[in-house]
Design a protein around this motif. Structure first.
Motif, short mmCIF file in Angstrom:
data_model
loop_
_atom_site.label_atom_id
_atom_site.label_comp_id
_atom_site.label_asym_id
_atom_site.label_seq_id
_atom_site.Cartn_x
_atom_site.Cartn_y
_atom_site.Cartn_z
N ALA A 49 0.82 -0.89 -0.07
CA ALA A 49 0.11 -0.19 0.10
C ALA A 49 0.62 1.11 -0.24
O ALA A 49 0.67 1.99 -1.00
CB ALA A 49 -0.71 0.31 1.44
N THR A 50 1.96 0.99 0.55
CA THR A 50 3.01 2.20 0.77
C THR A 50 3.98 2.74 -0.60
O THR A 50 3.50 3.73 -1.01
CB THR A 50 4.48 1.84 1.76
N ARG A 51 4.47 1.79 -1.29
CA ARG A 51 4.73 1.91 -2.36
C ARG A 51 3.39 2.44 -3.24
O ARG A 51 4.19 2.58 -4.32
CB ARG A 51 5.21 0.10 -2.57
N ASN A 52 2.53 2.11 -3.77
CA ASN A 52 1.04 1.62 -4.97
C ASN A 52 1.15 3.42 -3.79
O ASN A 52 0.99 4.56 -4.94
CB ASN A 52 0.72 1.19 -4.28
N ALA A 53 0.67 4.08 -2.97
CA ALA A 53 1.07 4.85 -2.10
C ALA A 53 1.95 6.30 -3.11
O ALA A 53 1.47 7.29 -4.19
CB ALA A 53 0.47 5.77 -0.98
N LEU A 54 3.39 6.04 -2.99
CA LEU A 54 4.49 6.75 -3.30
C LEU A 54 4.13 7.42 -4.67
O LEU A 54 4.27 7.92 -5.65
CB LEU A 54 5.72 5.72 -3.21
N HIS A 55 3.74 5.76 -5.39
CA HIS A 55 3.54 5.51 -6.87
C HIS A 55 3.26 6.45 -7.75
O HIS A 55 3.28 6.93 -8.13
CB HIS A 55 3.69 4.12 -7.16
N LEU A 56 1.42 6.13 -6.95
CA LEU A 56 0.09 7.11 -7.61
C LEU A 56 0.91 8.58 -7.20
O LEU A 56 0.49 9.37 -7.96
CB LEU A 56 -0.83 6.43 -6.51
N LEU A 57 1.34 9.04 -6.26
CA LEU A 57 2.23 10.34 -6.20
C LEU A 57 2.95 11.02 -7.06
O LEU A 57 3.04 11.66 -8.03
CB LEU A 57 2.54 10.20 -4.77
N GLU A 58 4.42 10.20 -7.59
CA GLU A 58 4.73 9.61 -8.29
C GLU A 58 4.35 10.70 -9.82
O GLU A 58 4.60 11.28 -10.77
CB GLU A 58 5.39 9.10 -8.30
N PHE A 86 -8.08 -10.31 -5.16
CA PHE A 86 -8.92 -10.63 -6.13
C PHE A 86 -10.06 -10.23 -6.63
O PHE A 86 -10.48 -10.05 -7.90
CB PHE A 86 -9.37 -12.64 -5.82
N VAL A 87 -9.82 -8.22 -5.97
CA VAL A 87 -10.51 -7.25 -6.71
C VAL A 87 -9.51 -6.73 -7.24
O VAL A 87 -10.54 -6.18 -8.32
CB VAL A 87 -10.97 -6.82 -5.54
N HIS A 88 -8.60 -6.00 -7.07
CA HIS A 88 -7.63 -5.46 -7.36
C HIS A 88 -6.28 -6.04 -8.04
O HIS A 88 -5.14 -5.25 -8.60
CB HIS A 88 -7.17 -4.34 -6.27
N GLY A 89 -6.20 -7.04 -8.07
CA GLY A 89 -4.61 -7.86 -8.62
C GLY A 89 -3.56 -7.83 -7.70
O GLY A 89 -3.92 -7.24 -7.07
N THR A 90 -2.87 -8.68 -7.96
CA THR A 90 -1.47 -8.75 -6.82
C THR A 90 -0.87 -7.87 -6.68
O THR A 90 -0.55 -7.46 -5.35
CB THR A 90 -0.19 -9.95 -6.97
N ASP A 91 -0.52 -6.87 -7.21
CA ASP A 91 -0.39 -5.96 -7.30
C ASP A 91 -0.78 -4.51 -6.63
O ASP A 91 -0.72 -3.58 -6.52
CB ASP A 91 1.20 -5.44 -8.49
N GLY A 92 -2.19 -4.98 -6.37
CA GLY A 92 -3.13 -3.64 -5.88
C GLY A 92 -3.40 -2.47 -6.96
O GLY A 92 -4.63 -1.96 -7.36
N ASN A 95 -2.35 -5.68 -12.07
CA ASN A 95 -1.07 -6.30 -12.77
C ASN A 95 -0.29 -5.52 -13.64
O ASN A 95 0.00 -6.45 -14.39
CB ASN A 95 -2.00 -7.97 -12.95
N GLN A 96 0.21 -4.36 -13.73
CA GLN A 96 0.52 -3.81 -13.80
C GLN A 96 2.60 -3.80 -14.03
O GLN A 96 2.73 -3.54 -14.68
CB GLN A 96 -0.01 -2.35 -14.19
N ASN A 97 2.52 -4.47 -13.24
CA ASN A 97 3.64 -4.03 -12.67
C ASN A 97 4.70 -3.16 -12.44
O ASN A 97 5.39 -3.24 -13.66
CB ASN A 97 4.64 -5.74 -12.82
N TYR A 222 -3.72 6.24 -18.30
CA TYR A 222 -2.77 5.43 -17.19
C TYR A 222 -4.42 4.08 -15.79
O TYR A 222 -4.27 3.32 -16.08
CB TYR A 222 -2.96 5.72 -15.62
N LEU A 223 -5.78 5.16 -16.34
CA LEU A 223 -6.41 4.35 -15.30
C LEU A 223 -7.41 3.21 -15.98
O LEU A 223 -7.56 2.30 -15.39
CB LEU A 223 -7.59 5.31 -14.67
N CYS A 224 -6.99 3.12 -17.22
CA CYS A 224 -7.29 2.21 -18.01
C CYS A 224 -7.17 1.27 -18.00
O CYS A 224 -6.63 -0.50 -18.47
CB CYS A 224 -8.30 2.89 -19.74
N LYS A 225 -5.34 1.23 -17.63
CA LYS A 225 -4.69 0.11 -17.40
C LYS A 225 -5.47 -0.65 -16.50
O LYS A 225 -4.44 -1.78 -16.61
CB LYS A 225 -3.72 0.56 -17.75
N ILE A 226 -5.60 0.26 -15.80
CA ILE A 226 -5.37 -0.60 -14.17
C ILE A 226 -6.63 -1.01 -14.36
O ILE A 226 -7.32 -2.19 -13.28
CB ILE A 226 -4.94 -0.03 -12.79
#
Ligand SMILES: O=c1[nH]cnc2c1ncn2[C@@H]1O[C@H](CO)[C@@H](O)[C@H]1O
Length: 363
Positions: A49-58, A86-92, A95-97, A222-226
């Motif tokens: 979650a922390t990693r994703n939060a930082l990523h989204l801000l970037e 199972f709702v959001h993909g394993t990377d949240g 699954n875009q890695n 971006y959103l269309c991808k995820i």
């Protein structure tokens, strides 16, 4: 609204596809000053979650916003967490890695950050809680004055008079840490709960997604991808032709409360047994002879109806067009909606009565 000081908001989040939408919405809105993100488990484990939060801000070019990492365990130190990959993909994030973010969380814990910000700006900070409520309960435990100092806590959570989404009793965020939820609901803070009785009325349809896909906007692309993973999950799990905009609805309700109507009463949470995570709203219409677990508890607000078309519109517009100002003037005034009326027609906004809840009203 334009001349008002922007509302200071901390988003407590477990990103999460609909979390990403809500965060982008918040960053796009001139009415809001996002002063921090705090992270929690739920859709993913807290570290991710922390990693994703930082990523989204970037992605949004907002690395100036601090991210404080939250709890890795429930308020009762439980480590058996329910993670909705199972709702959001394993990377949240579908699954875009995505590559790891460059940024780091601040040293402070989420709870310490929440306490500090509430002290710095008493009555001025809104927390929008998009995951299990552990960090908020920890902040309440850390500082007995937190509940008074915090402006408002908008909770995405609960299933009020409807089935849950984890099982028939419980909604995912409350189920994630029911003990924490009960602490928060009974804390005396100014609380608005937006449950799935409301968010299940806010559907981003397949056609809406096609519109988003045609846009060249950075967030839309971006959103269309995820979003693919989120759509597949909804197609499998529900009959609805689209996805529920849980987190964006809560975020928009925090910014503009006239998008929803609410009832006031007392909420308690079932913390064990087969109904673990059940939220029960007491509307105070009956004076019970006996003392109950709801007696003498503080009241909270629980969302009852929502202007779904406007929310879908606002979400879509903001995600599509990076610099466009949100059009709050199209929002419904709260007093216009009579929840007891079976057929409401408000042609000026195109509001469709069947899209609001008239059966589920805990009024
Ligand atoms: O079926 C589900 N199980 C678990 N979590 C879910 C499900 N659907 C959505 N969410 C996630 O939990 C919150 C709403 O309850 C939302 O944040 C959503 O991302």
């Amino acid at each position: 609204m334009a001349n008002e000081e922007p509302k200071k908001i901390i988003i407590d989040t477990d990103p999460g596809i609909d979390d990403a939408m809500a965060i982008f919405l918040a960053l796009q809105s001139p009415e809001i000053d996002v002063i921090g993100l705090t992270t929690i488990y739920g859709n993913v484990y807290t570290t991710l979650a922390t990693r994703n939060a930082l990523h989204l801000l970037e992605i949004a070019g907002r690395t100036d916003i601090p991210v404080a990492e939250g709890s890795h365990v429930t308020i009762t130190k439980g480590t058996k967490l329910r993670i909705a990959d199972f709702v959001h993909g394993t990377d949240g994030l579908g699954n875009q890695n995505f590559p790891p973010p460059k940024g780091k969380p601040i040293e402070q814990s989420a709870a310490a950050f929440l306490v500090e910000q509430a002290k710095l700006y008493p009555g001025k900070v809104t927390v929008v809680a998009l995951g299990p409520l552990t960090n908020i309960a920890l902040a309440i435990e850390l500082d007995p004055e937190f509940s008074e100092r915090i402006g408002q806590i908008v909770i995405l959570g609960g299933a009020f008079s409807v089935n849950g989404n984890v099982n028939p009793a419980a909604e995912a965020n409350i189920f994630g840490d029911p003990d924490a939820a009960d602490i928060v609901f009974t804390s005396g803070a100014d609380i608005l709960a937006v449950g799935i009785n409301v968010t299940h009325q806010v559907v981003l349809t397949d056609a809406d997604r096609d519109k988003l896909a045609q846009s060249k906007g950075k967030f839309a692309q971006y959103l269309c991808k995820i979003l693919d993973v989120y759509f597949s999950y909804h197609h499998d799990a529900y009959d609805t032709k689209g996805v529920y905009l849980h987190d964006p609805t809560a975020l928009l309700a925090a910014v503009n409360p006239s998008l929803i109507t609410f009832a006031e009463g007392i909420v308690r949470v079932q913390t064990n047994g087969i109904m673990r995570g059940l939220t029960i709203f007491y509307n105070k219409k009956k004076r019970f002879a006996e003392v109950t677990e709801w007696s003498n508890q503080p009241s909270v607000k629980v969302a009852v109806t929502v202007d779904a078309p406007t929310i879908v519109d606002l979400a879509g517009t903001a995600e599509r067009e990076m610099s466009r100002e949100m059009q709050w003037q199209s929002c419904l005034p709260r007093h216009c909606i009579d929840v007891f009326q079976q057929s409401i027609n408000l042609p000026s906004t195109g509001f469709q009565a069947h899209r609001i809840s008239v059966i589920l009203t805990p009024v």
